[in-house]
Design an enzyme around this catalytic site. Structure first.
Site, PDB file in Angstrom:
ATOM      1  N   CYS A  23       4.879 -11.435   8.879  1.00  0.00           N
ATOM      2  CA  CYS A  23       4.717 -11.838   9.616  1.00  0.00           C
ATOM      3  C   CYS A  23       4.644 -11.480  11.487  1.00  0.00           C
ATOM      4  O   CYS A  23       5.130 -10.338  11.392  1.00  0.00           O
ATOM      5  CB  CYS A  23       4.646 -13.616   9.990  1.00  0.00           C
ATOM      6  SG  CYS A  23       4.612 -14.576   8.702  1.00  0.00           S
TER       7      CYS A  23
ATOM      8  N   ARG B 104       2.516  -6.314   9.547  1.00  0.00           N
ATOM      9  CA  ARG B 104       3.495  -6.923   9.348  1.00  0.00           C
ATOM     10  C   ARG B 104       2.843  -8.265   8.247  1.00  0.00           C
ATOM     11  O   ARG B 104       3.972  -8.661   8.017  1.00  0.00           O
ATOM     12  CB  ARG B 104       3.902  -7.600  10.340  1.00  0.00           C
ATOM     13  CG  ARG B 104       4.439  -6.730  11.430  1.00  0.00           C
ATOM     14  CD  ARG B 104       4.675  -7.539  12.904  1.00  0.00           C
ATOM     15  NE  ARG B 104       6.173  -7.928  12.945  1.00  0.00           N
ATOM     16  CZ  ARG B 104       7.408  -7.561  12.675  1.00  0.00           C
ATOM     17  NH1 ARG B 104       7.555  -6.298  12.978  1.00  0.00           N
ATOM     18  NH2 ARG B 104       8.439  -8.819  12.378  1.00  0.00           N
TER      19      ARG B 104
ATOM     20  N   TRP C  56       1.964 -13.484   6.486  1.00  0.00           N
ATOM     21  CA  TRP C  56       2.806 -12.560   5.722  1.00  0.00           C
ATOM     22  C   TRP C  56       3.055 -14.005   4.292  1.00  0.00           C
ATOM     23  O   TRP C  56       4.148 -14.586   4.968  1.00  0.00           O
ATOM     24  CB  TRP C  56       3.402 -11.677   5.051  1.00  0.00           C
ATOM     25  CG  TRP C  56       3.621 -11.058   3.511  1.00  0.00           C
ATOM     26  CD1 TRP C  56       2.606 -10.749   3.180  1.00  0.00           C
ATOM     27  CD2 TRP C  56       4.249 -10.905   2.892  1.00  0.00           C
ATOM     28  NE1 TRP C  56       3.553  -9.613   1.972  1.00  0.00           N
ATOM     29  CE2 TRP C  56       4.448 -10.874   1.926  1.00  0.00           C
ATOM     30  CE3 TRP C  56       5.546 -12.037   2.926  1.00  0.00           C
ATOM     31  CZ2 TRP C  56       4.704 -10.833   0.618  1.00  0.00           C
ATOM     32  CZ3 TRP C  56       6.707 -11.953   1.675  1.00  0.00           C
ATOM     33  CH2 TRP C  56       6.368 -11.283   0.931  1.00  0.00           C
TER      34      TRP C  56
ATOM     35  N   ASN D 120       8.045 -16.811  13.051  1.00  0.00           N
ATOM     36  CA  ASN D 120       7.866 -15.322  12.023  1.00  0.00           C
ATOM     37  C   ASN D 120       9.840 -15.582  11.080  1.00  0.00           C
ATOM     38  O   ASN D 120      10.067 -15.920  11.815  1.00  0.00           O
ATOM     39  CB  ASN D 120       8.364 -13.593  12.454  1.00  0.00           C
ATOM     40  CG  ASN D 120       8.410 -12.801  11.690  1.00  0.00           C
ATOM     41  OD1 ASN D 120       8.937 -11.884  12.057  1.00  0.00           O
ATOM     42  ND2 ASN D 120       8.184 -12.920  10.100  1.00  0.00           N
ATOM     43  N   GLY D 121      10.045 -15.886   9.998  1.00  0.00           N
ATOM     44  CA  GLY D 121      11.473 -15.579   9.219  1.00  0.00           C
ATOM     45  C   GLY D 121      11.141 -17.189   8.295  1.00  0.00           C
ATOM     46  O   GLY D 121       9.616 -17.512   8.125  1.00  0.00           O
TER      47      GLY D 121
ATOM     48  N   GLU E 211       8.824   8.052  -5.928  1.00  0.00           N
ATOM     49  CA  GLU E 211       8.513   7.935  -4.728  1.00  0.00           C
ATOM     50  C   GLU E 211       6.700   8.252  -5.238  1.00  0.00           C
ATOM     51  O   GLU E 211       5.857   7.234  -4.116  1.00  0.00           O
ATOM     52  CB  GLU E 211       8.739   8.715  -4.026  1.00  0.00           C
ATOM     53  CG  GLU E 211       8.200   8.727  -2.798  1.00  0.00           C
ATOM     54  CD  GLU E 211       8.364   7.449  -2.024  1.00  0.00           C
ATOM     55  OE1 GLU E 211       8.611   6.163  -2.179  1.00  0.00           O
ATOM     56  OE2 GLU E 211       7.820   7.499  -0.933  1.00  0.00           O
TER      57      GLU E 211
ATOM     58  N   LYS F 154       3.860   4.739  -4.109  1.00  0.00           N
ATOM     59  CA  LYS F 154       2.834   5.551  -3.253  1.00  0.00           C
ATOM     60  C   LYS F 154       1.427   4.779  -4.560  1.00  0.00           C
ATOM     61  O   LYS F 154       0.384   4.098  -3.799  1.00  0.00           O
ATOM     62  CB  LYS F 154       2.420   6.698  -2.736  1.00  0.00           C
ATOM     63  CG  LYS F 154       3.737   7.204  -2.248  1.00  0.00           C
ATOM     64  CD  LYS F 154       3.355   6.033  -0.519  1.00  0.00           C
ATOM     65  CE  LYS F 154       4.400   4.728   0.194  1.00  0.00           C
ATOM     66  NZ  LYS F 154       5.678   4.995  -0.114  1.00  0.00           N
TER      67      LYS F 154
ATOM     68  N   GLU G 196       1.426   0.813  -4.849  1.00  0.00           N
ATOM     69  CA  GLU G 196       0.952  -0.086  -3.364  1.00  0.00           C
ATOM     70  C   GLU G 196      -0.458   0.111  -2.802  1.00  0.00           C
ATOM     71  O   GLU G 196      -1.281  -0.873  -2.856  1.00  0.00           O
ATOM     72  CB  GLU G 196       1.459   0.875  -2.619  1.00  0.00           C
ATOM     73  CG  GLU G 196       3.221   0.400  -2.862  1.00  0.00           C
ATOM     74  CD  GLU G 196       4.002   1.111  -1.688  1.00  0.00           C
ATOM     75  OE1 GLU G 196       4.496   0.785  -0.758  1.00  0.00           O
ATOM     76  OE2 GLU G 196       3.990   2.270  -1.325  1.00  0.00           O
TER      77      GLU G 196
ATOM     78  N   HIS H 109      12.563   9.601 -24.541  1.00  0.00           N
ATOM     79  CA  HIS H 109      13.052   8.274 -25.291  1.00  0.00           C
ATOM     80  C   HIS H 109      12.339   7.301 -24.970  1.00  0.00           C
ATOM     81  O   HIS H 109      12.476   6.159 -25.304  1.00  0.00           O
ATOM     82  CB  HIS H 109      14.206   8.112 -24.737  1.00  0.00           C
ATOM     83  CG  HIS H 109      15.169   9.513 -24.946  1.00  0.00           C
ATOM     84  ND1 HIS H 109      15.372   9.865 -25.329  1.00  0.00           N
ATOM     85  CD2 HIS H 109      15.931  10.699 -23.536  1.00  0.00           C
ATOM     86  CE1 HIS H 109      16.723  11.144 -25.659  1.00  0.00           C
ATOM     87  NE2 HIS H 109      16.091  11.118 -24.439  1.00  0.00           N
TER      88      HIS H 109
ATOM     89  N   LYS I 144       4.457  -4.270   6.221  1.00  0.00           N
ATOM     90  CA  LYS I 144       5.469  -3.000   6.665  1.00  0.00           C
ATOM     91  C   LYS I 144       6.468  -3.677   6.151  1.00  0.00           C
ATOM     92  O   LYS I 144       7.348  -2.681   6.060  1.00  0.00           O
ATOM     93  CB  LYS I 144       4.503  -3.054   8.028  1.00  0.00           C
ATOM     94  CG  LYS I 144       5.171  -1.721   8.286  1.00  0.00           C
ATOM     95  CD  LYS I 144       4.754  -0.311   7.472  1.00  0.00           C
ATOM     96  CE  LYS I 144       5.561   0.149   7.419  1.00  0.00           C
ATOM     97  NZ  LYS I 144       5.416   1.516   6.767  1.00  0.00           N
TER      98      LYS I 144
HETATM   99  C1  F6R Z   1       6.847   1.506   0.171  1.00  0.00           C
HETATM  100  C2  F6R Z   1       7.365   0.976   1.264  1.00  0.00           C
HETATM  101  C3  F6R Z   1       8.411  -0.205   0.938  1.00  0.00           C
HETATM  102  C4  F6R Z   1       9.594   0.076   2.120  1.00  0.00           C
HETATM  103  C5  F6R Z   1      10.742  -1.652   1.910  1.00  0.00           C
HETATM  104  C6  F6R Z   1      11.979  -0.605   2.473  1.00  0.00           C
HETATM  105  O1  F6R Z   1       5.888   2.315   0.292  1.00  0.00           O
HETATM  106  O2  F6R Z   1       7.643   0.889   2.696  1.00  0.00           O
HETATM  107  O3  F6R Z   1       8.958  -0.073  -0.327  1.00  0.00           O
HETATM  108  O4  F6R Z   1      10.294   1.168   1.563  1.00  0.00           O
HETATM  109  O5  F6R Z   1      10.372  -2.505   1.844  1.00  0.00           O
HETATM  110  O6  F6R Z   1      10.981  -0.443   3.492  1.00  0.00           O
HETATM  111  P1  F6R Z   1      12.980  -0.758   5.178  1.00  0.00           P
HETATM  112  O7  F6R Z   1      12.768   0.811   4.625  1.00  0.00           O
HETATM  113  O8  F6R Z   1      12.214  -0.896   6.207  1.00  0.00           O
HETATM  114  O9  F6R Z   1      14.039  -0.705   4.739  1.00  0.00           O
END
Ligand code: F6R
Length: 607
Positions: free
Chosen positions: A2, A27, A74, A100-101, A480, A484, A487, A503, A602
């Site tokens: 948010c 956000r 969000w 927010n929270g 990773e 990506k 996501e 396995h 984010k």
């Molecule tokens: C993936 C991504 C998330 C963050 C995770 C932790 O692309 O962005 O998996 O890595 O939410 O976020 P931070 O690093 O901000 O604690």
């Protein structure tokens, strides 16, 4: 998650709020809304969907107000809908509130308010808070907010306006960022300075349990118990260029291409003892060297960086490290004593699970070190020492440059610790320093594969699954790469240590399964070549990432992406780049919203 924004001053508030919401959309973006005061009345407009939908609806019915609040959501409590979108108002329509929270004791407060005759129209915890502020609002808005937040358990940053006090925003925070921007005769509030950076770079950061009363004439901050607090004004380090797309189609692409610069910024002054930023590393080294136990903890992409850190610290510095998901760490009673060091890694610096793990570790006496991107973030405030990755703002929801910069910092730590422990001799350290210094240029060369990656992406965009394989340091890169892909393209993808494939996952392989193999010429090369043979024997389609000049893989792989030769420790950074590009181009090919993938936000400020 948010984003919140507010304005009070001499200009029309709605366009300022909409522009701010646009910058905060990373956000949360399932619904948005604004509240204004026009002719002594509260006007609230909300829309499910993107901020653009809200903007269009406001264009149809323009408003004129010198004060307002905006919110992009969000969903946590209550589905994404127009009704559940913020701002929320009290029953008497005397106040509007954005939040927010999470209000943890919302059920108990709601029960009390219901018994007092209040009615509820949404399933959000925020509406409960709005009603509570309304309940306490007799003459003074700040007193009402103070009384309400004193009853609340949980995390919040909130802002409230009321027509009875038509120039005033009252804001409060606990555990969730809230920044006040200072203009000339006008003030802003926001979750992130990006929301108002085009108007001012002068800020006050609100801290936990502080309440701010903001009018066009000034800001007055007080503690929960009402005593006035003198706040420092600081200047925002980032500039407008960093938070705009600058000609790139998406923030994610801009941030992928920003990696050579970001890597340079992460290493600046940190390669040799005596470097300008080396002292932060030096302080941390003495803790790590004397630690009884070292944990690296993080979530998501940052957790993948931590896994690479584990390999690096063990291989280069010879120290044992455990890596934990922050969300699991505190539920498994980890062994922590006063000589334990917990290193928490977070791009946003606001991830609730990471913060909770840090808090638990600290309560049990551990030394807590943060690896963070944002100065003044909650992770940096909760850390005994912080090493900044200096990547600059990352706005695309999928992390890219922050991942490679986190890995860069972990490489520097491992190198410096290896020199201390004697595991890395002077010659090896000098070789490593040389390779590190060349890395930004190598990252540029890695970006040079973009055209080839785009062609590969076009061939695989209809795939339903992807498998990513890597060994050793490159196993977390496989994880990773798969993350990506999931996501932003919504294609199912899994990362595996290459040898584990036989396995179980090998059962999935047929002629439709793309298998991305990270196979640099290191000491696992021969073994991963065998794994590639196993995929080939089952007609899997192989996309291989290997070192420049390698011919061994050509006969086996359908596509070979050659990356510059470097030392094994640095390969994860070079390999991550084409994997980011692959996910990006597939998502673009599928016409998906790369910067705002569905269901994600984010920063994840709920546990
Ligand atoms: C993936 C991504 C998330 C963050 C995770 C932790 O692309 O962005 O998996 O890595 O939410 O976020 P931070 O690093 O901000 O604690």
């Amino acid at each position: 998650m948010c984003g919140i924004v507010g304005y009070t001053g001499g200009r029309n508030a709605a366009p300022i709020l909409l522009a701010g919401l646009g910058r905060l959309e990373y956000r949360g973006y399932d619904s948005s809304g604004i509240a204004l005061i026009q002719n002594d009345n509260l006007i609230v407009r909300k829309k499910q969907g993107k901020v653009e939908d809200l903007r269009l609806s406001l264009e149809r019915e323009p408003t004129a107000s010198l004060i307002g609040l905006g919110h992009t959501r969000w969903a946590t409590h209550g589905v994404p809908s127009e009704q559940n979108a913020h701002p929320h108002v009290d029953n008497a329509n005397r106040i509007a509130l954005i939040h927010n929270g999470i209000i943890e004791n919302h059920a108990a407060i709601k029960e009390f308010l219901l018994s007092e005759g209040y009615q509820f129209y949404t399933s959000t915890d925020t509406e409960v808070l709005a009603q509570l502020v309304g309940h306490h609002f007799h003459a003074n808005l700040a007193d009402a907010v103070r009384a309400a937040v004193n009853q609340v358990e949980g995390s919040y940053s909130i802002a409230v306006i009321a027509p009875e006090d038509p120039l005033t925003i009252v804001a409060a925070r606990n555990g969730i960022p809230l920044i006040i921007g200072i203009g000339e005769g006008e003030y802003f509030i926001a979750s992130d300075t990006a929301a108002f950076l085009e108007h001012t770079n002068q800020i006050i950061t609100l801290e936990d349990h502080e309440i701010a009363v903001i009018t066009p004439a000034g800001v007055n901050v007080s503690a929960a118990g009402q005593q006035h607090i003198r706040k420092e004004i600081s200047t925002v380090a980032s500039n407008l260029e960093q938070i705009e797309k600058n000609g790139f189609e998406h923030f994610m692409l801009k941030e992928i291409y920003d990696q050579p610069r970001a890597l340079e910024a992460a290493m600046r002054g940190r390669i040799d003892p005596g470097g300008i930023n080396y002292h932060e590393i030096e302080v941390v080294l003495s803790y790590l060297e004397n630690a009884s136990r070292i944990y690296l903890t993080a979530c998501g992409t940052s957790w993948h960086a931590a896994l690479i850190g584990e390999y690096l610290l063990e291989q280069i510095a010879g120290v044992a490290v455990e890596v934990e998901y922050a969300s699991e760490f505190r539920y498994r009673q980890p062994l922590i004593d006063k000589k334990t060091v917990v290193v928490a890694i977070s791009q946003s610096g606001e991830t609730a699970d990471t913060l909770a793990a840090m808090k638990m570790a600290k309560e049990q006496g551990a030394m807590v070190i943060g690896i963070a991107n944002t100065v003044g973030s909650s992770v940096s405030l909760a850390s005994d020492e912080t090493i900044y990755i200096n990547a600059g703002p990352e706005i695309g929801v999928a992390s890219t440059k922050s991942f490679t910069s986190q890995v860069m910092v972990l490489i520097l730590l491992a190198k410096a610790l290896g020199e201390r422990t004697g595991r890395l001799d002077a010659r090896a350290a000098a070789n490593m320093a040389q390779a590190i210094e060349a890395l930004p240029e190598m990252a540029n060369a890695s970006l040079g594969t973009a055209g080839q990656v785009q062609e590969i992406a076009a061939q695989f965009e209809r795939s339903r699954d992807f498998l990513y394989l890597g060994r050793g340091l490159n196993f977390p890169v496989a994880l990773e790469g798969a993350l990506k892909m999931k996501e932003i393209s919504y294609i199912h993808a899994e990362g595996y240590p290459a040898a584990e494939m036989k396995h179980g996952p090998i059962a999935l392989i047929d002629e439709n399964m793309p298998v991305v193999c990270i196979a640099p010429r290191d000491d696992t090369y021969g073994k991963i070549l065998s794994n590639i043979q196993e995929v080939k024997a089952r007609r899997g389609r192989i996309i291989a990432l290997t070192s420049e000049g390698d011919k061994g893989i050509n006969k086996l792989a359908d596509h070979v992406i050659q990356l510059p030769e470097t030392i094994p420790a640095l390969y994860p950074i070079l390999a991550a780049i084409p994997l980011q590009l692959l996910a990006y181009h597939i998502a673009v090919g599928l016409d998906l919203d790369v910067d705002q993938p569905r269901n994600l936000a984010k920063c994840v400020t709920v546990e």
